[in-house]
Design a protein around this motif. Structure first.
Motif, PDB file in Angstrom:
ATOM      1  N   ILE A 152       0.828  -1.220   0.000  1.00  0.00           N
ATOM      2  CA  ILE A 152       0.000   0.000   0.000  1.00  0.00           C
ATOM      3  C   ILE A 152       0.860   1.267   0.000  1.00  0.00           C
ATOM      4  CG2 ILE A 152      -1.644   1.337   1.391  1.00  0.00           C
ATOM      5  CD1 ILE A 152      -2.969  -1.331   2.120  1.00  0.00           C
TER       6      ILE A 152
ATOM      7  N   PHE B 293     -13.123 -10.148  -6.141  1.00  0.00           N
ATOM      8  CA  PHE B 293     -13.616  -9.326  -5.043  1.00  0.00           C
ATOM      9  C   PHE B 293     -14.909  -8.620  -5.422  1.00  0.00           C
ATOM     10  CE2 PHE B 293      -9.629  -9.946  -2.914  1.00  0.00           C
ATOM     11  CZ  PHE B 293      -9.964  -9.826  -1.587  1.00  0.00           C
TER      12      PHE B 293
ATOM     13  N   MET C   1     -17.916  -9.095  -3.042  1.00  0.00           N
ATOM     14  CA  MET C   1     -18.298  -8.016  -2.140  1.00  0.00           C
ATOM     15  C   MET C   1     -19.402  -7.122  -2.696  1.00  0.00           C
ATOM     16  SD  MET C   1     -14.984  -7.274   0.031  1.00  0.00           S
ATOM     17  CE  MET C   1     -14.183  -6.028  -0.907  1.00  0.00           C
TER      18      MET C   1
ATOM     19  N   LEU D 286      -6.842 -16.596  -1.949  1.00  0.00           N
ATOM     20  CA  LEU D 286      -8.167 -16.339  -2.472  1.00  0.00           C
ATOM     21  C   LEU D 286      -9.000 -17.626  -2.536  1.00  0.00           C
ATOM     22  CD1 LEU D 286      -9.538 -13.781  -3.504  1.00  0.00           C
ATOM     23  CD2 LEU D 286      -8.993 -14.527  -5.816  1.00  0.00           C
TER      24      LEU D 286
ATOM     25  N   ILE E  80     -12.600 -16.921  -0.148  1.00  0.00           N
ATOM     26  CA  ILE E  80     -13.975 -16.650  -0.616  1.00  0.00           C
ATOM     27  C   ILE E  80     -14.987 -17.607   0.032  1.00  0.00           C
ATOM     28  CG2 ILE E  80     -15.466 -16.644  -2.646  1.00  0.00           C
ATOM     29  CD1 ILE E  80     -13.059 -15.450  -4.167  1.00  0.00           C
TER      30      ILE E  80
ATOM     31  N   VAL F 248     -14.622 -19.250   2.817  1.00  0.00           N
ATOM     32  CA  VAL F 248     -14.654 -18.953   4.247  1.00  0.00           C
ATOM     33  C   VAL F 248     -15.572 -17.760   4.485  1.00  0.00           C
ATOM     34  CG1 VAL F 248     -13.314 -18.007   6.168  1.00  0.00           C
ATOM     35  CG2 VAL F 248     -12.438 -19.949   4.896  1.00  0.00           C
ATOM     36  N   ALA F 249     -15.429 -16.735   3.630  1.00  0.00           N
ATOM     37  CA  ALA F 249     -16.269 -15.557   3.798  1.00  0.00           C
ATOM     38  C   ALA F 249     -17.745 -15.938   3.652  1.00  0.00           C
ATOM     39  CB  ALA F 249     -15.888 -14.495   2.767  1.00  0.00           C
TER      40      ALA F 249
ATOM     41  N   PHE G 140      -4.323  -9.864   4.704  1.00  0.00           N
ATOM     42  CA  PHE G 140      -5.095  -8.840   4.008  1.00  0.00           C
ATOM     43  C   PHE G 140      -6.349  -9.403   3.377  1.00  0.00           C
ATOM     44  CE2 PHE G 140      -5.905  -6.328   0.179  1.00  0.00           C
ATOM     45  CZ  PHE G 140      -6.114  -5.089   0.751  1.00  0.00           C
ATOM     46  N   THR G 141      -6.145 -10.309   2.427  1.00  0.00           N
ATOM     47  CA  THR G 141      -7.249 -10.753   1.586  1.00  0.00           C
ATOM     48  C   THR G 141      -8.469 -11.210   2.384  1.00  0.00           C
ATOM     49  OG1 THR G 141      -5.593 -11.501   0.039  1.00  0.00           O
ATOM     50  CG2 THR G 141      -7.816 -12.289  -0.322  1.00  0.00           C
TER      51      THR G 141
ATOM     52  N   LEU H  28     -10.231  -8.568   4.496  1.00  0.00           N
ATOM     53  CA  LEU H  28     -10.990  -7.651   3.657  1.00  0.00           C
ATOM     54  C   LEU H  28     -12.366  -8.234   3.335  1.00  0.00           C
ATOM     55  CD1 LEU H  28     -11.055  -5.042   2.000  1.00  0.00           C
ATOM     56  CD2 LEU H  28      -9.952  -6.266   0.141  1.00  0.00           C
ATOM     57  N   LEU H  29     -12.391  -9.558   3.096  1.00  0.00           N
ATOM     58  CA  LEU H  29     -13.639 -10.195   2.688  1.00  0.00           C
ATOM     59  C   LEU H  29     -14.669 -10.282   3.801  1.00  0.00           C
ATOM     60  CD1 LEU H  29     -12.384 -13.004   0.328  1.00  0.00           C
ATOM     61  CD2 LEU H  29     -14.082 -11.285  -0.241  1.00  0.00           C
TER      62      LEU H  29
ATOM     63  N   ASN I  20      -4.666  -2.245   8.170  1.00  0.00           N
ATOM     64  CA  ASN I  20      -4.302  -2.174   6.745  1.00  0.00           C
ATOM     65  C   ASN I  20      -5.533  -2.287   5.845  1.00  0.00           C
ATOM     66  OD1 ASN I  20      -4.591  -4.842   7.363  1.00  0.00           O
ATOM     67  ND2 ASN I  20      -2.653  -5.504   6.460  1.00  0.00           N
TER      68      ASN I  20
ATOM     69  N   VAL J  59      -7.198   1.172   5.898  1.00  0.00           N
ATOM     70  CA  VAL J  59      -6.458   2.119   5.053  1.00  0.00           C
ATOM     71  C   VAL J  59      -6.734   1.841   3.585  1.00  0.00           C
ATOM     72  CG1 VAL J  59      -4.172   2.900   4.337  1.00  0.00           C
ATOM     73  CG2 VAL J  59      -4.657   2.532   6.754  1.00  0.00           C
ATOM     74  N   PHE J  60      -6.696   0.558   3.226  1.00  0.00           N
ATOM     75  CA  PHE J  60      -6.949   0.200   1.829  1.00  0.00           C
ATOM     76  C   PHE J  60      -8.345   0.637   1.389  1.00  0.00           C
ATOM     77  CE2 PHE J  60      -8.808  -2.757  -1.199  1.00  0.00           C
ATOM     78  CZ  PHE J  60      -7.975  -2.548  -2.276  1.00  0.00           C
TER      79      PHE J  60
END
Lengths: 287, 371, 302
Positions: free
Chosen positions: A112, A241, A245, C147, C151, C153-154, C238-239, C242-243, C253, C256-257
């Motif tokens: 980032i 994503f 999402m 990934l 996915i 898991v999410a 991260f990945t 995020l999910l 992080n 921020v992203f």
């Protein structure tokens, strides 16, 4: 080997605390994810519809080429830069440590910050463009951010740092006496490199190259922050994503992920097929 | 005297090179690895650089090889300075301590490497590789890879690879140090034979005095970057110049003192520590009044029972007895509190603690200098 | 000194054939080689300078822009201020997210270690069929692209209500934490001398005491070092975060992203300041590892 005792039944119980969470959190989702790609969100039964959709809708299948078009040239350039720098400083050279440290430095910053730094440096009013304009080399600034070029630059910087961090140690594993031997036998520096150094380090370099390549195929934050995720840098992960999402279509998202995994496997097998054609083995001088 | 005479019986003679080293100095930062070394290596000579590790012998070798640049001084081959010649152009055959064989090539490819670089024709290359393989007795191993060879065989490949290019000079850096004792002896004989056959000017670096004395025509003893003595093995062994050389090649017993008088062609020596007086044969380099060191080899010291000999004897008792096969090594502590090392051939006839008398033969005592 | 005998003379003496070229040419350097060497050196330095200029330039540019007052069109900002940094810190509640992240990662590190140490002990000390296969299995989660499991898991976590919760984030971190602790603890455990354990057993120690008194004290330095590594690893996860992250339940992080991804309207100085808050964990970890290494050294005595 004699320090190892054959396991008793009771001992296997001690494996469970770590195995059960992994089975639940990793193996089961992995399998479920694979099955999910053959299902539709609302309907029951198995179907190939997701894959059919992926390979017929350019919105999806384009990601394959877009990802590879971004990542493969970048990886090759990264390899050349990283190899060039680490090979040049491989012998004890004044300042070599600093050069190696600075080359690897972006890795500690993380993706980032590097993305933001690329924007700050390469944007139209950034140092890169203003310097070129002040030098009179160009009239209009290059557009180097929020597009293919921006993602490419950020990838090259991160990838070079990654490859270099692996190569620095690797260069030391080639006995310098081998190069000296070739040189005293009359080989020029180039021939020494071509016939002695490169054949010995080749397989390890290709392994690092492959690792870096499959890592970069999973590029996401760079594609989103410095790239143009709507078109030019619409990579696998961006699409996955988006499906997960925004559309909450986990079936399609996972289909994209599986196709990405297969692509990575293919790339890996190509690199390893090349690797197999040369000398693979120890570069040490003693048995 | 000349080395060339030796080659009468040989069948193959290669031309060779006279190597001169003039005031060679190498500094690494503030440390001096080699200090003002001058050395002549004649045509076809087998010169050994002998000394403990860190004495600068390998540094000299590296400068001849071209991996290091001298800080000052000059190296010439047949009068031509080579300091500025690139190492790939020096025409040197080098055998590295770890052999540095190319692991990704076969034995034959390793040996042929230098010929490839010289663009030798295919038939000529084949002939010369075969010759070299035969010379080092590696027949039938040409297609093996290096990792499939034993240590001794690897050593021979390294040697063959170095000589097949018909080098001006052959350099060997402790080539036998990675072999076991038996093989080392065998290889030593082979190396000697090879040198006699080919007559290549050879520079050999080792810390093993036995190797140095058995192989070389000339030996250079070094310590702390300084050349201590240059001479034939016989000279080095029989007439070490100073304390360092004598100690390094195995003289065990040293007495520091002064030559106080001269009688009938013999010096009278008095030790500093305990005023022990000894008679020693005259030599040309020293005179009365000199501060010197007397030394004698353990095998030259005698344990005597004959009470008639009174001169140059010291009495003491056996404190250590070490049976080493053909001989027994004793340590004798004299009344004055000195310890002498004595080697006696045969079984051990003396018991621990036994009172004995040591005889220091005036003809076998050697007068040397501290520096 | 000795007279130098020339070889042709020797040849006559012996009447034997002499091989090799007696009159060798003087040694000479290759012009082409010197030229190429110079070219190689120059281009290497050019490459190094170019790359390092970009790396340094962009790092300085992002820092200056985060701490610059007004920066438009000039070579350097007109003044320096930490105002943007403070603003970013407050507007995005960086302190709050830092705390959340620390809590999640610390808990997950402890759980990972507790769950994996018994396994590592068995892997290091016992032999059983398919042991190598099991070890490879433990490495699978960080060799496969994340990934692939993230996915599903999410989707599972959303369906059972664990998503967007703190426990959910802790549990999800175990997928990274457990394999990684097995991976880095195994070499430590294997390097320990098993004879100490035999000695303890022969003195009548029970299994639990054996572990507590013999094994644990030996592995504590290794475990501390590993813990820091696991901690860093999870901090950078991260990945998958995020999910399944929610507005108030995400790590630094990821937060921020999300901001950088979404807002084109914010001033760049603010965004750069926000990105640089990610440097804080970096500094924190350098400090932590320095402190731990000096602490363990003091405890071990020198």
């Amino acid at each position: 080997m004699n320090q190892e005792v054959f396991a008793k039944k009771r001992d296997y119980l001690l494996l469970l605390p770590s195995l059960i969470p992994l089975l639940l959190l990793f193996v089961y989702p992995l399998l479920k994810g694979f099955v999910m790609t053959f299902q539709q969100p609302e309907t029951a039964g198995l179907t190939l519809a997701n894959y059919v959709e992926f390979f017929t809708n350019s919105n999806y299948y384009d990601t394959i080429w877009r990802t590879l078009y971004l990542v493969v040239p970048a990886s090759i350039i990264e390899l050349f830069i990283a190899f060039g720098i680490t090979y040049f400083i491989r012998e004890k050279m004044r300042g070599g440590g600093i050069i190696a440290g600075l080359t690897i430095f972006p890795l500690t910053l993380g993706s980032i910050i590097v993305d933001m730094a690329v924007i700050a440096f390469f944007k139209p009013t950034g140092w890169f463009n203003t310097t070129l304009i002040n030098m009179g080399l160009i009239d209009e600034p290059f557009t180097l951010v929020y597009n293919y070029a921006g993602a490419f630059i950020a990838l090259v910087i991160l990838g070079t740092a990654f490859i270099a961090s692996n190569l620095v140690g690797m260069m030391g594993t080639i006995d310098p006496n081998l190069e000296r031997a070739a040189r005293t036998l009359g080989a020029s520096r180039w021939v020494t490199f071509k016939r002695v150094f490169w054949p010995l380090i080749r397989s390890n370099v290709l392994t690092v190259f492959a690792l870096n390549l499959i890592m970069q195929i999973g590029v996401y934050s760079t594609a989103v922050i410095v790239g143009n995720p709507a078109s030019e840098t619409r990579t696998f992960v961006v699409v996955a994503f988006e499906e997960a999402m925004r559309n909450f279509n986990y079936n399609m998202a996972n289909t994209v992920a599986i196709v990405m995994g297969i692509t990575q496997l293919l790339v890996l097998s190509i690199v390893f097929a090349i690797r197999k054609r040369g000398y693979i083995g120890s570069a040490s001088t003693f048995k | 005297m000349s080395q060339a005479v030796k080659k009468k019986n040989s069948t193959t003679i290669l031309d060779s090179t006279r190597v001169e080293i003039r005031n060679l100095t190498k500094q690494f930062g503030s440390t001096t690895a080699v200090h003002n070394a001058s050395l002549d290596i004649e045509n076809g000579e087998f010169m050994t650089l002998l000394g403990p590790s860190g004495c600068g012998k390998t540094t000299i070798l590296s400068m001849i090889l071209g991996t290091l640049q001298p800080t000052s001084g000059e190296i010439t081959f047949n009068g031509q300075p080579i300091n500025k010649i690139d190492m790939s152009r020096r025409d040197i055959g080098m055998v590295f301590q770890n052999y540095a064989l190319f692991p990704h090539m076969t034995v034959a490819q390793n040996i042929a490497f230098g010929l490839d670089m010289r663009k030798v024709s295919k038939s000529e290359k084949k002939k010369r590789v075969e010759e070299a393989i035969e010379m080092v007795q590696l027949n039938d191993l040409g297609n093996r890879f290096i990792k499939d060879l034993s240590g001794g065989q690897q050593q021979r490949v390294a040697l063959a690879r170095a000589i097949v290019i018909r080098p001006r000079v052959l350099l060997l850096d402790e080539p036998l140090s990675n072999l076991d004792a038996k093989l080392r002896k065998e290889m030593r004989t082979q190396l000697k034979k090879l040198h006699d056959e080919l007559g290549i000017t050879t520079i050999y670096v080792t810390h093993d005095q036995e190797e140095a004395l058995s192989l070389s025509t000339k030996v250079t003893v070094m310590s702390n970057g300084i050349i201590q003595q240059i001479g034939t093995p016989k000279e080095i062994f029989g007439k070490p110049k100073n304390y360092f050389v004598a100690n390094f090649i195995g003289y065990g017993n040293f007495l520091r003192g002064k030559l106080i008088d001269e009688q009938d062609g013999q010096f009278i020596f008095e030790a500093d520590k305990d005023s022990v007086r000894l008679v020693v044969n005259h030599d040309k380099q020293h005179q009365v009044g000199d501060e010197v060191i007397l030394t004698i080899k353990p095998e030259m010291l005698e344990i005597i029972t004959d009470p008639k000999i009174g001169m140059n004897t010291l009495s003491g008792k056996i404190t250590v007895s070490d049976y080493i096969g053909s001989a027994t090594g004793y340590e004798v502590e004299t009344k004055e509190g000195r310890t002498f090392k004595v080697n006696v051939l045969g079984l051990n006839p003396y018991a621990m603690g036994e009172e004995v008398r040591l005889y220091l033969d005036p003809a076998k005592l050697l007068i040397i200098d501290e520096e | 000194m000795k007279a130098e005998k020339s070889f042709p003379e020797l040849e006559k003496e012996d009447g034997q054939t002499v091989q090799g070229n007696i009159n060798r040419k003087p040694l000479r350097n290759s012009r082409k080689g010197l030229f190429l060497q110079k070219g190689y050196k120059t281009s290497s330095w050019a490459l190094i300078l170019l790359f390092l200029t970009i790396v340094l330039g962009m790092t300085i540019a992002v820092v200056l822009s985060a701490f610059g007052e007004e920066w438009y069109g000039t070579f350097l900002p007109q003044g320096y201020t930490i105002e943007w940094f403070i603003k970013a810190w407050q507007a995005y509640e960086v302190g709050e997210y830092f705390k959340i992240t620390m809590g999640i990662v610390l808990t997950a590190t402890v759980i990972s270690l507790v769950l994996s140490i018994p396994t590592v002990y068995i892997l290091a000390r016992r032999d059983f069929p398919f042991k190598q296969a099991l070890i490879s299995f433990f490495q699978l989660p960080f060799t496969l692209p994340d990934l692939l499991y993230a996915i599903p898991v999410a989707s599972i976590f959303y369906s059972i209500g664990l998503a967007e919760t703190i426990p959910g984030l802790i549990i999800v971190n175990l997928i990274v934490g457990i394999p990684f602790s097995v991976f880095i603890l195994l070499p430590y455990m294997e390097s320990l001398d098993p004879r100490l354990e035999y000695a303890a057993t022969s003195l009548g120690a029970t299994k639990f005491k054996l572990f507590q008194r013999i094994v644990l004290p030996q592995v504590v330095p290794g475990i501390t070092a590993s813990a820091i590594n696991i901690f860093i690893r999870m901090f950078n996860t991260f990945t998958i975060i995020l999910l399944i992250s929610g507005p108030k339940t995400q790590t630094l992080n990821v937060m921020v992203f999300s901001v950088l991804q979404g807002s084109g309207s914010q001033p760049p100085a603010m965004l750069n300041s926000l990105a640089l808050t990610l440097m804080i964990p970096l500094l924190f970890f350098s400090f932590l590892s320095l402190w731990v290494s000096s602490f363990t050294q003091r405890r071990l005595g020198k």
